[in-house]
Motif scaffolding. Structure first.
Motif, mmCIF file in Angstrom:
data_model
loop_
_atom_site.group_PDB
_atom_site.id
_atom_site.type_symbol
_atom_site.label_atom_id
_atom_site.label_comp_id
_atom_site.label_asym_id
_atom_site.label_seq_id
_atom_site.Cartn_x
_atom_site.Cartn_y
_atom_site.Cartn_z
ATOM 1 N N ILE A 1 0.659 -1.510 -0.217
ATOM 2 C CA ILE A 1 0.073 0.115 0.192
ATOM 3 C C ILE A 1 0.710 1.191 -0.254
ATOM 4 N N TYR A 2 2.257 0.689 0.175
ATOM 5 C CA TYR A 2 2.829 1.960 0.170
ATOM 6 C C TYR A 2 3.746 1.987 -0.558
ATOM 7 N N SER A 3 3.276 1.146 -1.774
ATOM 8 C CA SER A 3 4.132 1.517 -3.509
ATOM 9 C C SER A 3 4.073 2.835 -3.900
ATOM 10 N N PHE A 4 3.511 3.196 -3.702
ATOM 11 C CA PHE A 4 3.327 5.022 -4.850
ATOM 12 C C PHE A 4 4.365 5.600 -3.911
ATOM 13 N N LEU A 5 4.404 5.629 -2.717
ATOM 14 C CA LEU A 5 5.846 6.526 -2.212
ATOM 15 C C LEU A 5 6.659 6.461 -2.682
ATOM 16 N N PRO A 6 7.473 7.975 -3.111
ATOM 17 C CA PRO A 6 8.768 7.904 -2.923
ATOM 18 C C PRO A 6 9.936 7.343 -2.457
ATOM 19 N N ILE A 7 10.026 6.617 -2.343
ATOM 20 C CA ILE A 7 11.318 5.662 -1.199
ATOM 21 C C ILE A 7 11.699 6.778 0.125
ATOM 22 N N ASP A 8 12.375 7.914 -0.335
ATOM 23 C CA ASP A 8 13.024 8.484 0.914
ATOM 24 C C ASP A 8 11.174 9.350 1.814
ATOM 25 N N THR A 9 10.397 9.042 0.620
ATOM 26 C CA THR A 9 9.545 10.411 1.961
ATOM 27 C C THR A 9 8.828 8.143 2.905
ATOM 28 N N TYR A 10 8.344 7.905 1.715
ATOM 29 C CA TYR A 10 8.201 6.207 2.635
ATOM 30 C C TYR A 10 9.256 6.054 3.934
ATOM 31 N N PHE A 11 10.710 5.796 4.150
ATOM 32 C CA PHE A 11 11.694 5.980 4.637
ATOM 33 C C PHE A 11 11.607 7.057 6.325
ATOM 34 N N GLN A 12 11.247 8.740 5.457
ATOM 35 C CA GLN A 12 11.195 9.531 6.992
ATOM 36 C C GLN A 12 9.888 8.886 7.413
ATOM 37 N N SER A 13 8.305 8.458 6.932
ATOM 38 C CA SER A 13 7.451 7.887 7.466
ATOM 39 C C SER A 13 7.877 6.874 8.199
ATOM 40 N N ILE A 14 8.383 6.138 8.232
ATOM 41 C CA ILE A 14 8.701 4.701 8.990
ATOM 42 C C ILE A 14 9.499 5.385 9.830
ATOM 43 N N VAL A 15 10.292 6.060 9.759
ATOM 44 C CA VAL A 15 11.091 7.068 10.592
ATOM 45 C C VAL A 15 10.495 7.562 12.339
ATOM 46 N N VAL A 16 8.889 7.732 11.446
ATOM 47 C CA VAL A 16 8.312 9.015 12.484
ATOM 48 C C VAL A 16 7.149 7.375 13.475
ATOM 49 N N HIS A 17 7.239 6.230 12.565
ATOM 50 C CA HIS A 17 6.151 4.788 12.885
ATOM 51 C C HIS A 17 6.953 4.844 14.061
ATOM 52 N N GLU A 18 8.220 4.663 14.098
ATOM 53 C CA GLU A 18 9.147 3.753 15.275
ATOM 54 C C GLU A 18 9.349 5.011 16.168
ATOM 55 N N LEU A 19 9.585 6.318 15.901
ATOM 56 C CA LEU A 19 9.442 7.615 16.819
ATOM 57 C C LEU A 19 7.976 7.624 18.329
ATOM 58 N N THR A 20 6.743 6.775 17.464
ATOM 59 C CA THR A 20 6.156 6.773 17.902
ATOM 60 C C THR A 20 5.435 5.899 18.981
ATOM 61 N N HIS A 21 6.704 4.897 18.902
ATOM 62 C CA HIS A 21 6.603 3.415 19.779
ATOM 63 C C HIS A 21 7.660 3.801 20.915
ATOM 64 N N ALA A 22 8.351 5.144 20.365
ATOM 65 C CA ALA A 22 9.408 5.200 21.539
ATOM 66 C C ALA A 22 8.428 6.524 22.236
ATOM 67 N N ALA A 23 7.822 7.247 22.026
ATOM 68 C CA ALA A 23 6.695 8.062 22.439
ATOM 69 C C ALA A 23 5.812 7.386 23.245
ATOM 70 N N ILE A 24 4.893 6.228 22.921
ATOM 71 C CA ILE A 24 4.256 5.620 24.168
ATOM 72 C C ILE A 24 4.130 4.689 25.047
ATOM 73 N N GLU A 25 5.800 4.266 24.566
ATOM 74 C CA GLU A 25 6.724 3.643 25.374
ATOM 75 C C GLU A 25 5.562 2.871 27.233
ATOM 76 N N ASP A 26 5.900 4.223 27.660
ATOM 77 C CA ASP A 26 4.750 4.408 29.094
ATOM 78 C C ASP A 26 3.745 4.751 29.249
ATOM 79 N N ALA A 27 2.585 5.042 28.491
ATOM 80 C CA ALA A 27 1.218 4.592 28.077
ATOM 81 C C ALA A 27 0.697 3.933 28.826
ATOM 82 N N PRO A 28 -0.216 3.825 30.052
ATOM 83 C CA PRO A 28 -0.685 2.365 30.648
ATOM 84 C C PRO A 28 -1.422 2.059 29.545
#
Length: 223
Positions: free
Chosen positions: A106-133
């Motif tokens: 579903i991400y195949s239409f995205l330019p590679i750099d754009t897709y890469f940066q979206s993955i960075v945001v995805h993983e940073l979100t996991h870091a941000a919510i690690e202590d969520a109840p």
């Protein structure tokens, strides 16, 4: 205008040091280990965008130091991993993603750099919510829901619209459709359902905040 942007980007890239040592993203506690200055710069740009995105949509700010290592490969078709409790993220390089991304993704239409940066945001979100109840052993659905929402929100409005396309326009996505089985068996299907469910909320970012503070539970106790 586009030529000016490209020229500016090239000049800024040339001003970055060679990547023999980790780079610390300006104004943050995020360090990046990358083989090229361009890849490190993509990470830092994505992280800066994530700060503003999180602040606007109910995700906690990351204040502790984090490390991101760019590597050539993870397990099949997995491009990012946050190591819980270790403040450490691994992400496949843009060139590695280009080689491994499936043409029917579903991400195949995205330019590679754009897709890469979206993955960075995805993983940073996991870091941000690690202590969520979480009242259960795992809140996988909630964690992935928030990560996919932030990943897609980091894209342009026109790119976001591609994820909102439905075979049955107007059908509302129920919470029961957001479950671990779909996530593990068909992560692209899960991601699209997450985005549709999010955009169907009356107050989407308010809903995110309710997940983060534990008011809304998307997971169930498993016996």
């Amino acid at each position: 205008m586009r030529a000016l942007k490209v020229t500016t980007a090239v000049m800024m890239l040339l001003s970055w040091p060679a990547q023999s040592e980790p780079v610390t993203c300006e104004g943050s506690n995020l360090s990046v280990n990358a083989a090229t200055a361009w890849d490190a710069r993509l990470v830092c740009e994505a992280a800066a965008g994530a700060v503003a995105l999180f602040a606007s949509c109910g995700v906690p700010e990351i204040t502790r130091p984090l490390r991101i290592d760019l590597i050539d490969d993870l397990k099949a078709h997995c491009f990012g991993r946050y190591h819980c409790g270790e403040d450490w993220i691994e992400i496949v390089t843009p060139s590695g993603i280009a080689e491994q991304r499936l043409p029917d993704s579903i991400y195949s239409f995205l330019p590679i750099d754009t897709y890469f940066q979206s993955i960075v945001v995805h993983e940073l979100t996991h870091a941000a919510i690690e202590d969520a109840p979480c009242p259960f052993d795992s809140c996988l659905v909630a964690n992935e829901y928030l990560a996919y929402v932030m990943q897609i929100l980091s894209l342009s409005p026109s790119q976001q619209g591609r994820f909102g396309e439905q075979d049955d326009p107007g059908r509302r996505i129920s919470r029961d459709e957001l479950n671990p089985a779909i996530y593990f068996m068909a992560p692209d299907v899960f991601a699209r359902k997450v985005w549709l469910h999010f955009t169907q909320r009356d107050d989407p970012c308010g809903f995110v905040g309710q997940i983060v503070d534990g008011t809304v539970l998307l997971d169930y106790e498993r016996f």
